[in-house]
Design a protein around this motif. Structure first.
Motif, short mmCIF file in Angstrom:
data_model
loop_
_atom_site.label_atom_id
_atom_site.label_comp_id
_atom_site.label_asym_id
_atom_site.label_seq_id
_atom_site.Cartn_x
_atom_site.Cartn_y
_atom_site.Cartn_z
N ALA A 1 17.88 0.81 88.15
CA ALA A 1 17.03 1.15 87.00
C ALA A 1 17.18 2.61 86.61
O ALA A 1 17.33 2.96 85.43
CB ALA A 1 15.58 0.82 87.30
N LYS A 2 17.19 3.50 87.60
CA LYS A 2 17.33 4.94 87.33
C LYS A 2 18.74 5.25 86.83
O LYS A 2 18.93 6.09 85.95
CB LYS A 2 17.03 5.73 88.60
CG LYS A 2 16.99 7.24 88.40
CD LYS A 2 16.59 7.93 89.70
CE LYS A 2 16.54 9.46 89.53
NZ LYS A 2 16.19 10.14 90.81
N ARG A 3 19.72 4.56 87.40
CA ARG A 3 21.12 4.75 86.98
C ARG A 3 21.30 4.39 85.52
O ARG A 3 21.96 5.11 84.76
CB ARG A 3 22.01 3.88 87.87
CG ARG A 3 23.48 4.22 87.83
CD ARG A 3 24.21 3.62 89.01
NE ARG A 3 24.34 2.18 88.93
CZ ARG A 3 23.96 1.32 89.87
NH1 ARG A 3 23.39 1.78 90.97
NH2 ARG A 3 24.16 0.03 89.73
N LEU A 4 20.71 3.30 85.09
CA LEU A 4 20.84 2.86 83.70
C LEU A 4 20.15 3.81 82.73
O LEU A 4 20.64 4.03 81.61
CB LEU A 4 20.29 1.45 83.54
CG LEU A 4 21.09 0.33 84.21
CD1 LEU A 4 20.39 -1.01 84.02
CD2 LEU A 4 22.52 0.26 83.65
N ILE A 5 19.04 4.40 83.13
CA ILE A 5 18.37 5.39 82.28
C ILE A 5 19.27 6.61 82.10
O ILE A 5 19.42 7.14 81.00
CB ILE A 5 17.02 5.80 82.88
CG1 ILE A 5 16.03 4.63 82.82
CG2 ILE A 5 16.44 7.01 82.14
CD1 ILE A 5 14.74 4.87 83.58
N ALA A 6 19.90 7.05 83.20
CA ALA A 6 20.81 8.20 83.11
C ALA A 6 21.99 7.90 82.19
O ALA A 6 22.40 8.76 81.40
CB ALA A 6 21.30 8.58 84.51
N LEU A 7 22.52 6.70 82.27
CA LEU A 7 23.65 6.32 81.41
C LEU A 7 23.23 6.28 79.95
O LEU A 7 23.97 6.73 79.06
CB LEU A 7 24.21 4.97 81.85
CG LEU A 7 24.92 4.94 83.19
CD1 LEU A 7 25.32 3.51 83.56
CD2 LEU A 7 26.16 5.84 83.18
N GLN A 8 22.05 5.73 79.67
CA GLN A 8 21.57 5.70 78.28
C GLN A 8 21.40 7.11 77.73
O GLN A 8 21.77 7.39 76.58
CB GLN A 8 20.24 4.95 78.22
CG GLN A 8 20.34 3.45 78.47
CD GLN A 8 18.96 2.82 78.54
OE1 GLN A 8 18.26 2.72 77.54
NE2 GLN A 8 18.56 2.39 79.72
N ALA A 9 20.85 8.00 78.55
CA ALA A 9 20.65 9.37 78.11
C ALA A 9 21.99 10.05 77.82
O ALA A 9 22.13 10.78 76.82
CB ALA A 9 19.87 10.16 79.17
#
Length: 308
Positions: A94-102
């Protein structure tokens, strides 16, 4: 479409780049932008997991596209480097995907302008300077208007050019969050490897060295460099034999990557790239980065990847 596995995955990267370019340049035309951004982040997570070296090859290789499509490709490549770092640091999905979106959306307010500036031989004018200075806040506001609601993502976008001690922009904050630090470091690394009008792309080992000298490197900088390696896939290298080659895969020994030979010992182009290993002391020892980017222009990426 080729049945060669590496080429199939390569074409998937090119399709993703096309889709991302449309997403960033024309976000208001996307029916559900937040979901489209999440889906793109998931694709990158999946594709990097399947073939990390191919993703790194896409980031590092010399390509005219990096100038002609700078805005979108820089965001894509920064997201790939972000993935390398957060994977090494074992961030949960979940945290990884937020970083990728950012990482994908951090420059959405100036995607087209970034491409213009990459090809612009002269300095920025006053309007361009203002837009670049304000783009972190403008990008976060645009994302919010498009329906993106994750505050961690929005804050990281808004702060990705801030630096400790108030030396960054646009607000001169004394400190930033972890994810903004991550974006800034990966952004700087990828920018140093990308060409500009009148400036060739920086070869990866030099970019790795430069990031440590940059005041924004922070502790993520060491992870970027160690994860990429000294000669990551896509790097142009010189061999002890005088041959020039491009790295296609890493091995457990960072000094002995798998390569595709591009020239003979006299610097003359081969008829086609030829797969080869490297050694630690013989003729096929990697002695350093290639002297110039010219060998990288000899063959299409598809020809190189057929050697894998």
């Amino acid at each position: 479409m080729s049945d060669h596995p590496a080429l199939t995955r390569w074409h998937a990267w090119q399709q993703l780049a096309d889709e991302l370019e449309r997403l960033l340049l024309f976000p208001q035309t996307v029916a559900d932008f937040p979901q489209a951004l999440i889906n793109t982040a998931k694709q990158i997570d999946d594709m990097m997991s399947q073939d990390t070296d191919l993703g790194v090859f896409e980031v590092v290789r010399i390509s005219p596209d990096k100038l002609a499509r700078y805005g979108a490709l820089h965001s894509l490549h920064t997201a790939c480097v972000v993935w390398l770092v957060v994977n090494r640091k074992e961030w949960v999905l979940a945290k990884r995907l937020i970083a990728l979106q950012a990482a994908l959306a951090m420059n959405i307010a100036v995607t087209a302008l970034q491409t213009t500036l990459a090809q612009q031989p002269g300095p920025m004018d006053a309007d361009q300077q203002m837009r670049i200075r304000n783009h972190p806040t403008d990008s976060a506001n645009l994302l919010r208007s498009l329906g993106v609601s994750d505050e961690t993502c929005l804050t990281a976008v808004a702060e990705h050019h801030e630096q400790p001690g108030g030396k960054g922009y646009p607000r001169g904050l004394d400190s930033t969050g972890e994810m903004a630090d991550l974006l800034r470091t990966c952004d700087v690394f990828c920018a140093k490897m990308s060409p500009r009008a009148g400036r060739t792309a920086m070869l990866s080992p030099k970019a790795a060295e430069a990031i440590f000298r940059h005041r924004s490197a922070n502790y993520f900088g060491a992870t970027v460099v160690t994860t990429m390696g000294l000669y990551p896939p896509g790097s142009l290298v010189s061999l002890g034999s005088g041959e020039q080659a491009i790295v296609t895969e890493r091995t457990r020994d960072p000094m002995r990557p798998i390569i595709a030979l591009l020239t003979d010992s006299e610097g003359q182009p081969l008829d086609a790239p030829m797969a080869s290993g490297t050694d630690s002391s013989g003729a096929r020892k990697v002695v350093g980065p290639a002297a110039s980017a010219e060998p990288g222009k000899l063959f299409a990426p598809t020809d190189v990847l057929k050697t894998r």
